[in-house]
Scaffold this active site. Structure first.
Site, PDB file in Angstrom:
ATOM      1  N   ARG A 238      17.331 -17.248  24.912  1.00  0.00           N
ATOM      2  CA  ARG A 238      17.832 -17.953  23.738  1.00  0.00           C
ATOM      3  C   ARG A 238      18.913 -17.092  23.071  1.00  0.00           C
ATOM      4  NH1 ARG A 238      16.067 -21.814  25.697  1.00  0.00           N
ATOM      5  NH2 ARG A 238      14.677 -23.419  24.843  1.00  0.00           N
ATOM      6  N   GLU A 266      25.319 -20.280  18.955  1.00  0.00           N
ATOM      7  CA  GLU A 266      25.431 -21.693  18.607  1.00  0.00           C
ATOM      8  C   GLU A 266      25.791 -22.461  19.880  1.00  0.00           C
ATOM      9  OE1 GLU A 266      24.605 -22.975  15.817  1.00  0.00           O
ATOM     10  OE2 GLU A 266      24.469 -21.145  14.589  1.00  0.00           O
ATOM     11  N   HIS A 286      24.422 -22.562  29.472  1.00  0.00           N
ATOM     12  CA  HIS A 286      22.975 -22.822  29.420  1.00  0.00           C
ATOM     13  C   HIS A 286      22.520 -23.634  30.638  1.00  0.00           C
ATOM     14  CE1 HIS A 286      19.420 -23.175  26.386  1.00  0.00           C
ATOM     15  NE2 HIS A 286      18.984 -23.034  27.623  1.00  0.00           N
TER      16      HIS A 286
END
Length: 324
Positions: A238, A266, A286
């Site tokens: 994360r 972000e 991601h």
């Protein structure tokens, strides 16, 4: 017909894969656009939430969901779930525990090797006709013998450790829970009691833990300086586990050799990343857990859970129930 609402926006092949694993006895919707407004509108008659993306499932969403029976995550992260609100509404939550471990681990190893071998810069230079064989080769490093620190030794961390063992790296790890001696021996890993104790020992630091309110910016301006000069940082967990400002400064001042980020502070990145012109920074969007094979398995496992729940077969659900 029970309605499953996917809480993000899929199009193209991802949407086709998801639809292919949903039986005719269910309807499936994806958001018309990935906005909170669409989520609040489309959730009203949803029986099941298939949660992906970053939109928060909170009190407002749950109060709007008049028919909701169960929440199913496509993956394992739960930072988008308001656990207190879900508990108040007494809605069960299931996660796809371990389903993407292999894919994330492979991506992690790929990023580590790309950093060690300076692949992005060397590839760019070679395409430009720059041929400096020896000068370039001696800037590269081997994974063999390197000390790798793993933060979080769950399913993904263990898979990464298994791959690192094959490369001959030494693996240290820290976690809120220590593995038993048999598992540590099997993976050839050694436990370190704290993150702060781990940092100065490692050549490569790799994150594989969930994000919580306690570990936000776990790596920050106060402790990143304790890492070895020339260390490598890889994050496929994360983005908010790392202070982006501290990371940027440590790259800028040459303290770090390189950084590879699949997750970002972000998401999605707005505009051009501040790291865009840094040759020793690798960015991916991601995707570590999203190989074709894993994506299909994630969608099928999630939908199978929903089918089992609808049938009342809670005892045969194939993934983990999240304890709230």
């Amino acid at each position: 017909m029970p309605k499953i609402l996917h809480t993000s926006r899929y199009t193209g092949t991802p949407w086709e894969i998801l639809k292919s694993v949903v039986p005719d006895s269910f309807s499936i919707e994806t958001l018309e656009e990935p906005s909170r407004e669409c989520l609040l509108q489309q959730v009203i008659d949803a029986d099941y939430l298939l949660v992906s993306g970053r939109l928060t499932i909170d009190e407002e969403v749950l109060s709007s969901a008049k028919c909701l029976k169960m929440i199913q995550r496509t993956g394992v992260g739960t930072d988008m779930l308001d656990k207190d609100a879900i508990k108040r509404h007494d809605i069960p939550v299931y996660v796809n525990s371990g389903v993407n471990a292999r894919s994330v681990a492979e991506h992690t190893i790929t990023l580590i090797l790309c950093c060690l071998k300076n692949i992005p810069l060397i590839s760019t230079n070679t395409k430009k006709g720059i041929w400096k064989k020896q000068q370039t080769g001696v800037t590269c490093h081997e994974l063999f013998g390197k000390i790798v620190g793993i933060v979080g030794m769950g399913a993904i961390g263990q898979q990464v450790a298994l791959y690192l063992k094959a490369f001959g790296a030494k693996v240290l790890y820290t976690d809120v829970h220590q593995l038993d001696c048999k598992k540590e021996a099997e993976l050839s890993v050694s436990f370190v009691t704290s993150f702060e104790e781990l940092l100065p020992q490692v050549d490569i630091l790799s994150f594989h833990c969930p994000l919580t309110s306690e570990n936000k910016e776990l790596l920050n301006g106060n402790n990143i300086s304790s890492m070895k000069n020339g260390a490598i940082i890889v994050n496929t967990a994360r983005g908010k586990l790392i202070s982006e400002d501290a990371l940027y400064e440590a790259i800028l001042n040459g303290h770090l050799h390189s950084v590879a980020l699949d997750v970002h502070y972000e998401e999605p990145i707005k505009g051009i990343s501040r790291f865009a012109n840094m040759d020793n920074v690798i960015l991916t969007p991601h995707i570590a857990g999203l190989s074709y094979e894993t994506f299909h398995a994630m969608m099928k496992g999630a939908i199978d859970n929903i089918i089992s729940f609808e049938k009342g077969e809670k005892e045969v659900l194939n993934k983990k129930l999240l304890s709230l």
